[in-house]
Design a protein around this motif. Structure first.
Motif, PDB file in Angstrom:
ATOM      1  N   PHE A 119       0.817  -1.211   0.000  1.00  0.00           N
ATOM      2  CA  PHE A 119       0.000   0.000   0.000  1.00  0.00           C
ATOM      3  C   PHE A 119       0.857   1.270   0.000  1.00  0.00           C
ATOM      4  O   PHE A 119       0.377   2.337  -0.353  1.00  0.00           O
ATOM      5  CB  PHE A 119      -0.924   0.021   1.216  1.00  0.00           C
ATOM      6  N   GLY A 120       2.082   1.144   0.471  1.00  0.00           N
ATOM      7  CA  GLY A 120       2.937   2.314   0.490  1.00  0.00           C
ATOM      8  C   GLY A 120       2.487   3.362   1.477  1.00  0.00           C
ATOM      9  O   GLY A 120       2.698   4.559   1.275  1.00  0.00           O
ATOM     10  N   VAL A 121       1.839   2.923   2.511  1.00  0.00           N
ATOM     11  CA  VAL A 121       1.404   3.864   3.544  1.00  0.00           C
ATOM     12  C   VAL A 121       2.152   3.536   4.830  1.00  0.00           C
ATOM     13  O   VAL A 121       2.881   2.537   4.921  1.00  0.00           O
ATOM     14  CB  VAL A 121      -0.116   3.763   3.775  1.00  0.00           C
TER      15      VAL A 121
ATOM     16  N   VAL B   9      -7.016   6.374   6.137  1.00  0.00           N
ATOM     17  CA  VAL B   9      -6.865   4.948   5.856  1.00  0.00           C
ATOM     18  C   VAL B   9      -6.314   4.302   7.115  1.00  0.00           C
ATOM     19  O   VAL B   9      -5.181   4.569   7.520  1.00  0.00           O
ATOM     20  CB  VAL B   9      -5.912   4.706   4.674  1.00  0.00           C
ATOM     21  N   PHE B  10      -7.134   3.488   7.741  1.00  0.00           N
ATOM     22  CA  PHE B  10      -6.689   2.826   8.956  1.00  0.00           C
ATOM     23  C   PHE B  10      -7.218   1.399   8.937  1.00  0.00           C
ATOM     24  O   PHE B  10      -8.433   1.167   8.984  1.00  0.00           O
ATOM     25  CB  PHE B  10      -7.205   3.554  10.198  1.00  0.00           C
TER      26      PHE B  10
ATOM     27  N   THR C 102       1.325   1.251  -4.765  1.00  0.00           N
ATOM     28  CA  THR C 102       0.282   2.267  -4.756  1.00  0.00           C
ATOM     29  C   THR C 102       0.592   3.224  -3.616  1.00  0.00           C
ATOM     30  O   THR C 102       1.589   3.049  -2.902  1.00  0.00           O
ATOM     31  CB  THR C 102      -1.112   1.629  -4.593  1.00  0.00           C
ATOM     32  N   ASP C 103      -0.246   4.194  -3.446  1.00  0.00           N
ATOM     33  CA  ASP C 103      -0.014   5.120  -2.337  1.00  0.00           C
ATOM     34  C   ASP C 103      -1.332   5.390  -1.620  1.00  0.00           C
ATOM     35  O   ASP C 103      -2.403   4.922  -2.038  1.00  0.00           O
ATOM     36  CB  ASP C 103       0.604   6.423  -2.845  1.00  0.00           C
ATOM     37  N   GLY C 104      -1.219   6.157  -0.579  1.00  0.00           N
ATOM     38  CA  GLY C 104      -2.400   6.402   0.233  1.00  0.00           C
ATOM     39  C   GLY C 104      -3.511   7.097  -0.530  1.00  0.00           C
ATOM     40  O   GLY C 104      -4.697   6.790  -0.351  1.00  0.00           O
TER      41      GLY C 104
END
Lengths: 444, 377
Positions: B62-64, B142-143, B227-229
């Motif tokens: 996810f890249g978060v 996003v959690f 991907t990113d947030g």
């Protein structure tokens, strides 16, 4: 419980019933054996899954009572001197042996004319039991097909009702028991057949009210069928001379309960022991058949009775089938023209599903549209794939997409796909139109 | 974001995870579905089948911001939520955020912590905020909590309470890999040197502690963010705009409510006549007369002590929306609901001891419910 085990339960139940009729004839320990058989039968019936709780409980409980009542009747009225030869006679002579029996004497001059031994007492239970088994076996196929018509049951039920009416023709009470037996058999089998098949619209489930309405409707239908069956049986009895003493005064209730009567003097049809109790003197006096030799008269009566029975059953069956087909066709034509395009697409889809069910393909109500298509195509290798997938895709869009818009042309295309599907289910017609349309979806 | 973009992004993330978690195609996609539905994921299976690996790869893809909490019996709630720290220099108190303040929280071996520590996640998982010292702080948009637990070795563990289980949208079981997949795992371990083992973007704290941009992962296969947030948020929002027709709503509710018909005793808010008595009888009669409800599966009445909650209905709906998008549709089919009913509902059903002794299990009961509920068509 799977369809296979459910079918097994029905077969076992039917076999037990047949055995119940046979058991006294072969002089087995009757009471214990019958009680054991009924216990096993009750367990089998209880293990059968039901969807509609109220209707199924009634069906199971009353079916059990009906079977037990028959068993008790057989136990109560059987002489102890029966032997296996009677069984062979019963099967060899069949209904002829039955209908040739005067109402209480146990003599069968008509049967004798055919070389059949007279059927009395215990062996008379054999043919009715066999016929009940036949009706139950028909029901097995219905239960297996899950959704097939009840029509195949009609002749079997009618014949069984008539035969039972003859076998227990000694009193109105016996007639009632025979009718109840057939009614409960049919109700039970119909409940089995309908298990898991809600007749209502898609998206609804069978609630208690619906279940009750369905049960009442089934009961009404079965009462009508049984009325026809018992009426046919009584007609046979009338023509065969049983009506001379339908409520005969002979002791023991069942005709020819005393096996010692089997070889006594032949009695003309309509004049059995105790027959005078109810026979109209005027009728007897004006009956030209009294001057005909007894054996000839019995044979003619038997033949005529069988013809009448067959005609009655045939007429009932034909009328039933024609009326049902006409009603379906009318309803389909109405659905095809009326309503919104979306409703017409849905009608086309649901009519196709109904056709699939009638064909005997598994279209259980818990299947989604997609699952149904996959299941059908896995079961059936006919050329259903393209039209069924097209129609299913259109139906899925209408059912699942709240914003779907359908044009009239798409609705017509859906009905054309429905026609293609139905044609593909009929091998002969499908062969004629092979190569007619093999394109993409015409709906969407 | 369009529907095609959603499918592309989903496939990209799934493929990225599957470069490491091999032979678990269905589980990876289910896990992704869960996370894109905004739900929390519980992965349950014996040791060594890749639970933690899957959780870490998902988080890394996810890249978060990701934090890992190794749950142990001596873990304290403040170790999770953070705490106020007294600063002697200024005489003030400063809040030091705990690992729960991250977009992806990996709760490893969650059932090894005491109920007291487990409860620290309750507020965060449901309300997406944390209250410490009387101050409520929001969590990132996003959690997601990805938790693992071992259902076999129960010594020294504390089974998750029902309230905690209900907060997990799905429970997945990894299962053992098949022959080919396990062979690939072995080859990867041999052929890939540890120095280039999988790398995941570290959290800022990790970066400062290690002085490096990446952290080695002990998986033996590289996985990086694909991907990113922001894209994740767009995917979640698109999924939530997936349309649902009335028959599908009704179908979903019939499934969850049928599970409540199986509840024995006063806990049942809807029960058929005969299962309840006294003051509960009236409610049961009303429920049983509701024509929209399916009859309970035969032989299963009274097998549950707890059925599916309204939260379960919502969760199943969200997951079905993602599943529909995943298949390129902008509306939910009954198939989407049916496919996801097992992973979403099974862990929320609590069986009676008698049912357990009789060999029943939650997955089987969900399957029976699905076979008793008429699908819209």
């Amino acid at each position: 419980m799977t369809v296979r085990s459910r079918t097994g339960a029905i077969v076992a139940a039917a076999s037990l019933v047949a055995g119940t009729g046979l058991m006294p004839v072969v002089d087995q320990p009757r009471l214990v054996g019958l009680l054991g058989a009924d216990v096993v039968l009750g367990a089998l019936l209880g293990a059968t899954p039901r969807r509609t709780r109220a209707g199924s409980c009634i069906a199971v409980a009353l079916s059990l009572v009906g079977w037990i009542a028959v068993a008790v009747l057989v136990v109560h009225e059987l002489p102890s001197t029966a032997d296996l030869g009677h069984v062979a006679d019963a099967f060899r002579c069949g209904p002829v042996g039955l209908v040739s029996q005067p109402g209480g004497s146990g003599h069968g001059s008509g049967a004798a004319a055919h070389g059949c031994a007279a059927l009395t007492g215990p062996e008379r239970a054999v043919v009715p039991s066999g016929l009940v088994w036949l009706s139950a076996a028909t029901g097995v196929s219905l239960a297996h097909r899950r959704g097939a018509s009840i029509a195949p049951l009609v002749p079997a039920l009618s014949v069984a009702a008539g035969a039972n009416a003859l076998a227990f023709s000694r009193s109105a009470w016996h007639l009632g028991v025979a009718a109840a037996l057939i009614a409960l058999t049919a109700l039970y089998l119909r409940t089995i057949r309908d298990a898991g098949h809600a007749p209502g619209r898609t998206g609804t489930t069978v609630g208690p009210d619906t279940a009750w309405r369905r049960s009442l409707a089934d009961l009404a239908l079965i009462v009508v069928l049984c009325g026809a069956g018992v009426g046919a049986g009584m007609a046979v009895a009338l023509f065969a001379g049983h009506a001379a003493d339908p409520y005969g005064a002979a002791a023991g209730g069942r005709a020819g309960a005393d096996p010692s009567d089997r070889h006594s003097d032949p009695v003309p049809a309509g004049g059995g022991a105790g027959s005078d109790a109810t026979a109209s003197p005027g009728t007897r006096g004006s009956n030209p058949a009294r001057h005909v030799p007894p054996a000839t008269h019995a044979v003619q009566s038997t033949a005529l009775a069988l013809v009448v029975l067959a005609v009655l059953v045939g007429v009932v069956l034909v009328v039933f089938l024609l009326a049902r087909r006409a009603r379906r066709r009318w309803a389909r034509a109405r659905l095809r023209r009326r309503g919104t395009p979306a409703a017409r697409v849905l009608a086309a889809w649901r009519d196709t599903v109904a056709e699939l069910r009638r064909t005997g393909l598994g279209v259980e109500p818990e299947l989604t549209i997609n699952e149904l298509v996959e299941r059908v195509l896995a079961q059936d290798d006919r050329d259903l794939s393209r039209p069924l997938r097209c129609l299913a895709g259109a139906a899925a869009t209408v059912v699942y997409d709240p914003t779907a818009t359908v044009s009239g042309d798409q609705a017509q295309a859906a009905w054309r796909e429905r026609d293609t599907c139905v044609a593909a289910m009929r091998p002969v017609k499908a062969g004629r139109r092979s190569g007619r349309r093999h394109g993409g979806c015409h709906v969407w | 974001m369009s529907g095609e973009d959603f499918v592309d992004a989903f496939d990209r993330i799934a493929a990225n995870v599957e470069t490491v978690v091999q032979g678990k195609h269905a589980q990876v996609r289910l896990a992704l579905t869960c996370l894109l539905a905004g739900g929390h994921l519980l992965i349950e299976d014996p040791p060594g089948v890749g639970k933690t690996l899957l959780a870490r790869c998902l988080a890394a893809s996810f890249g978060v911001d990701m934090k890992r909490i190794q749950f142990t019996p001596d873990l304290l709630p403040s170790d999770i939520t953070g705490t106020d720290v007294y600063l002697p220099g200024t005489g003030e108190r400063e809040f030091r955020a705990g690992p729960v303040f991250a977009s992806v929280v990996l709760a490893d071996e969650i059932n090894r912590a005491t109920p007291r520590a487990q409860s620290a996640l309750l507020e965060a998982m449901e309300e997406r905020r944390v209250t410490v010292g009387g101050v409520t702080r929001p969590l990132p948009e996003v959690f997601v909590v990805v938790a693992t637990q071992n259902p076999v070795d129960m010594d020294g563990t504390y089974p998750l309470p029902e309230a905690q289980l209900d907060r997990f949208l799905m429970r997945l079981r990894m299962g053992y890999p098949d022959f080919d997949a396990e062979m690939q795992v072995l080859r990867a371990k041999v052929e890939q040197p540890p120095a280039i083992a999988g790398r995941v973007p570290p959290s800022p704290e990790s970066r400062s502690a290690h002085g490096s941009d990446v952290l080695p992962v002990e998986t033996g296969a590289p996985v990086s963010a694909v991907t990113d947030g922001a894209e994740l948020v767009r995917m979640i929002r698109l999924a939530r705009r997936t349309r649902i027709a009335e028959p599908v709503y009704a179908y979903l509710l019939r499934i969850t409510r049928t599970s409540r018909l199986l509840v024995a005793g006063p806990a049942a808010d809807v029960s058929p006549p005969g299962l309840v008595s006294g003051r509960h009888r009236h409610a049961g009669r009303n429920a049983a007369s509701d024509p929209r409800l399916a009859a309970p599966p035969p032989g299963l009445a009274g097998t549950l002590t707890l059925g599916a909650s309204p939260r379960a209905s919502v969760g199943l709906l969200r997951a079905a929306q993602v599943h529909a998008r995943l298949h390129g549709r902008d509306h939910v089919w009954a198939d989407d609901v049916k496919v996801l009913a097992g992973p979403v509902l099974a862990h929320r059903l609590s069986l009676t001891p008698a049912a357990v002794q009789a060999g029943q299990n939650a997955d089987g009961i969900v399957a029976s419910i699905l076979s008793s509920v008429e699908a819209p068509r």
